[in-house]
Design a protein around this motif. Structure first.
Motif, short mmCIF file in Angstrom:
data_model
loop_
_atom_site.label_atom_id
_atom_site.label_comp_id
_atom_site.label_asym_id
_atom_site.label_seq_id
_atom_site.Cartn_x
_atom_site.Cartn_y
_atom_site.Cartn_z
N VAL A 107 94.65 -60.96 -62.75
CA VAL A 107 94.02 -59.75 -63.31
C VAL A 107 92.65 -59.52 -62.67
N PRO A 108 92.23 -58.24 -62.54
CA PRO A 108 90.96 -57.96 -61.85
C PRO A 108 89.76 -58.70 -62.45
N LYS A 109 89.77 -58.83 -63.80
CA LYS A 109 88.61 -59.43 -64.47
C LYS A 109 88.40 -60.90 -64.07
N GLN A 110 89.49 -61.61 -63.85
CA GLN A 110 89.38 -63.03 -63.50
C GLN A 110 89.25 -63.14 -61.98
N ASP A 111 88.05 -62.89 -61.52
CA ASP A 111 87.80 -62.78 -60.08
C ASP A 111 87.10 -64.02 -59.54
N LEU A 112 86.59 -63.93 -58.34
CA LEU A 112 85.97 -65.10 -57.71
C LEU A 112 84.80 -65.62 -58.56
N GLU A 113 83.97 -64.71 -59.05
CA GLU A 113 82.82 -65.11 -59.88
C GLU A 113 83.28 -65.82 -61.15
N PHE A 114 84.36 -65.30 -61.74
CA PHE A 114 84.91 -65.88 -62.97
C PHE A 114 85.31 -67.34 -62.73
N TYR A 115 86.08 -67.56 -61.65
CA TYR A 115 86.55 -68.92 -61.40
C TYR A 115 85.42 -69.85 -60.96
N PRO B 148 97.88 -69.69 -53.73
CA PRO B 148 97.55 -68.63 -52.78
C PRO B 148 97.75 -67.23 -53.34
N VAL B 149 98.63 -67.09 -54.35
CA VAL B 149 98.82 -65.76 -54.96
C VAL B 149 97.50 -65.31 -55.58
N GLU B 150 96.89 -66.19 -56.36
CA GLU B 150 95.61 -65.85 -56.99
C GLU B 150 94.49 -65.79 -55.95
N PHE B 151 94.44 -66.78 -55.07
CA PHE B 151 93.36 -66.80 -54.05
C PHE B 151 93.37 -65.54 -53.21
N HIS B 152 94.57 -65.16 -52.75
CA HIS B 152 94.69 -64.00 -51.87
C HIS B 152 94.10 -62.77 -52.56
N TYR B 153 94.45 -62.61 -53.82
CA TYR B 153 93.97 -61.44 -54.58
C TYR B 153 92.46 -61.50 -54.79
N ILE B 154 91.95 -62.64 -55.25
CA ILE B 154 90.52 -62.67 -55.62
C ILE B 154 89.62 -62.71 -54.38
N PHE B 155 90.09 -63.32 -53.30
CA PHE B 155 89.27 -63.35 -52.08
C PHE B 155 89.21 -61.96 -51.44
N VAL C 239 85.89 -61.84 -49.03
CA VAL C 239 85.57 -63.08 -48.30
C VAL C 239 86.85 -63.58 -47.63
N SER C 240 86.70 -64.35 -46.57
CA SER C 240 87.87 -64.92 -45.88
C SER C 240 88.44 -66.05 -46.74
N TYR C 241 89.66 -66.49 -46.42
CA TYR C 241 90.25 -67.63 -47.14
C TYR C 241 89.30 -68.83 -47.06
N HIS C 242 88.77 -69.06 -45.86
CA HIS C 242 87.92 -70.24 -45.66
C HIS C 242 86.65 -70.14 -46.51
N ILE D 206 112.35 -60.73 -54.89
CA ILE D 206 112.03 -61.37 -56.18
C ILE D 206 110.53 -61.46 -56.46
N ALA D 207 109.71 -61.33 -55.42
CA ALA D 207 108.27 -61.52 -55.62
C ALA D 207 107.47 -60.58 -54.73
N GLY D 208 108.00 -59.37 -54.57
CA GLY D 208 107.39 -58.40 -53.66
C GLY D 208 105.96 -58.07 -54.06
N GLY D 209 105.12 -57.87 -53.07
CA GLY D 209 103.75 -57.43 -53.35
C GLY D 209 102.73 -58.54 -53.38
N LYS D 210 103.17 -59.76 -53.74
CA LYS D 210 102.15 -60.82 -53.76
C LYS D 210 102.04 -61.45 -52.38
N CYS D 211 101.21 -62.46 -52.23
CA CYS D 211 100.92 -62.97 -50.89
C CYS D 211 102.21 -63.32 -50.14
N THR D 212 102.19 -63.14 -48.83
CA THR D 212 103.38 -63.43 -48.03
C THR D 212 103.50 -64.94 -47.82
N SER D 213 104.64 -65.33 -47.28
CA SER D 213 104.87 -66.76 -46.99
C SER D 213 103.84 -67.25 -45.98
N GLU D 214 103.59 -66.40 -44.97
CA GLU D 214 102.63 -66.81 -43.93
C GLU D 214 101.26 -67.03 -44.56
#
Ligand code: V47
Ligand code: SF4
Length: 378
Positions: free
Chosen positions: A130-138, A159-166, A171-174, A204-212
């Motif tokens: 969810v938008p509210k639980q963002d990088l600052e939240f974590y 990575p599903v959550e990281f991809h969204y909040i980063f 910010v980059s993944y790193h 089954i999981a369209g839209g969230k982070c890709t396998s790569e």
């Protein structure tokens, strides 16, 4: 139960009539890696008894008669989610957020404080996006947890959550991982992997982070000298080829980084989700899958059987089919599987119950920390 003895490889080999399966068994007994095609042959042709012998042989080589578990509990910060994975029984759309929960940092900290004085070593944090639980939240959350209980291992987010909040924080993944590591993140759980094949993942999981992206994020985390787990959601609309492809991508990354601790096959459960019409696979298929994972993933030290998802009886059986880890005590703190139809509706085991499950099949229970350092052998 007395310590079990296992048949000699020569005797076993003498009983295998199928030439292909015999060649694969020879490779396994010589501790040689099996190929993609050979793994596919196992899925298509090998029966449970054959797979059990090979998986047991390899499990004994890796971790002897030991079976691991830990003292853990989960925190699911929200079950509201911007994504709509069709296998998910747990999440609620943002427009139906009144039916779900969205915890604040303070509320999560109050959950953590309930374990004060108890011998838990790990908190496993994951949930919806969810938008509210963002990088600052974590960041704030991890800092607060470490301030309260510095030794508690934080295994959190996928990575599903990281991809969204980063992405939201630009910010980059790193950079994002560095910020969260400095805040107190210790390791990553294996979730969000589902199945790597693009066609199936899109369905089954369209839209969230890709396998790569999933693999890239774990790779970066590993190269920062950290550890993580990997999962595979199986037994839905995927084929055996898709399972082998999934494990093959993990095996290749593990060759590069050696950063995965455990592989966790997750059985698709079909209660109250958009895939309720897809039948669940049998227990035989679950055990075959554990065994094949143990055989194929020669560079993974541990195969985890997640009892909250598969039920304690099948989890106990899996210890004779390559699994050497049962996850932890859990303390009834996760809803993901009870809502999806697991036989464990209030997942909670005491140390004694876990020890009894493991001893009941002739193995030696070891309480471990998240990184597999031994805490106590029973
Ligand atoms: O990514 C969701 C799965 C995962 C269903 O790393 C479902 O130690 C089956 O990753 N049927 C989250 N599976 C849980 C997870 C995990 C669990 C235990 C230990 C560790 C670890 C990681 O649960 C999701 C998804 O693949 N999931 N719904 C379902 N209906
Ligand atoms: Fe959201 Fe995770 Fe459920 Fe997908 S599996 S809908 S990302 S909570």
């Amino acid at each position: 139960m007395e310590k079990l003895t296992y048949a000699e490889p020569e005797i076993i080999l003498g009983t295998i009539k199928n030439t292909e399966l015999k060649q694969i068994a020879e490779k396994v007994f010589n501790l040689q890696r099996i190929s993609f095609e050979e793994c596919l042959t196992l899925y298509k042709q090998a029966d449970l008894a054959y797979l059990g012998v090979l998986a047991n042989f390899l499990k004994q080589k890796k971790t002897g008669n030991y079976v691991y578990f830990n003292h853990n509990f989960h925190v699911e910060p929200t079950n509201v989610c911007v994504y709509t994975c069709s296998f998910c029984s747990y999440s609620r759309l943002i427009k139906h957020r009144d039916q779900g929960w969205e915890l604040s940092v303070e509320e999560i900290l109050n959950i953590i404080k309930k374990y004060d004085g108890q011998a838990v070593t790990e908190v496993h944090i994951t949930g919806g996006v969810v938008p509210k639980q963002d990088l600052e939240f974590y960041k704030e959350l991890f800092v607060a947890i470490k301030k309260h209980r510095p030794e508690l291992h934080i295994k959190a987010l996928t990575p599903v959550e990281f991809h969204y909040i980063f992405k939201k924080a630009k910010v980059s993944y790193h950079e994002g991982l560095k910020i969260l590591k400095e805040a107190g993140l210790d390791s990553l759980p294996g979730g969000g992997a589902e199945i790597f094949d693009k066609g199936i993942r899109d369905q089954i999981a369209g839209g969230k982070c890709t396998s790569e992206e999933w693999l890239e994020l774990h790779k970066i985390w590993h190269t920062m000298r950290n550890f993580s787990n990997a999962t595979m959601l199986y037994g839905h609309i995927e084929t055996f080829e898709h399972r082998v492809d999934h494990m093959n991508r993990l095996r290749l990354l593990q060759d590069e980084t050696k950063g995965f601790n455990a592989f966790i096959p997750l059985k698709f459960r079909n209660k109250e989700n958009q895939m309720a019409h897809v039948p669940e696979v049998s227990v035989i298929e679950d055990l075959r899958n554990y065994a094949i994972a143990r055989i194929f993933l020669d560079n993974f030290n541990h195969i985890k059987s997640y009892w909250a998802m598969i039920g304690r009886n099948t989890a106990q059986l899996s210890l004779n089919f390559g699994a050497d880890d049962l996850d932890g005590t859990i303390d009834d703190t996760t809803k993901i599987y009870s809502m999806a139809g697991s036989e464990e509706q209030s997942p909670k085991l005491t140390t004694q119950q876990l020890v009894d499950l493991i001893k009941g099949v002739g193995k030696i229970p070891v309480e471990r920390d998240t990184l597999y350092n031994s805490v106590k052998t029973f």
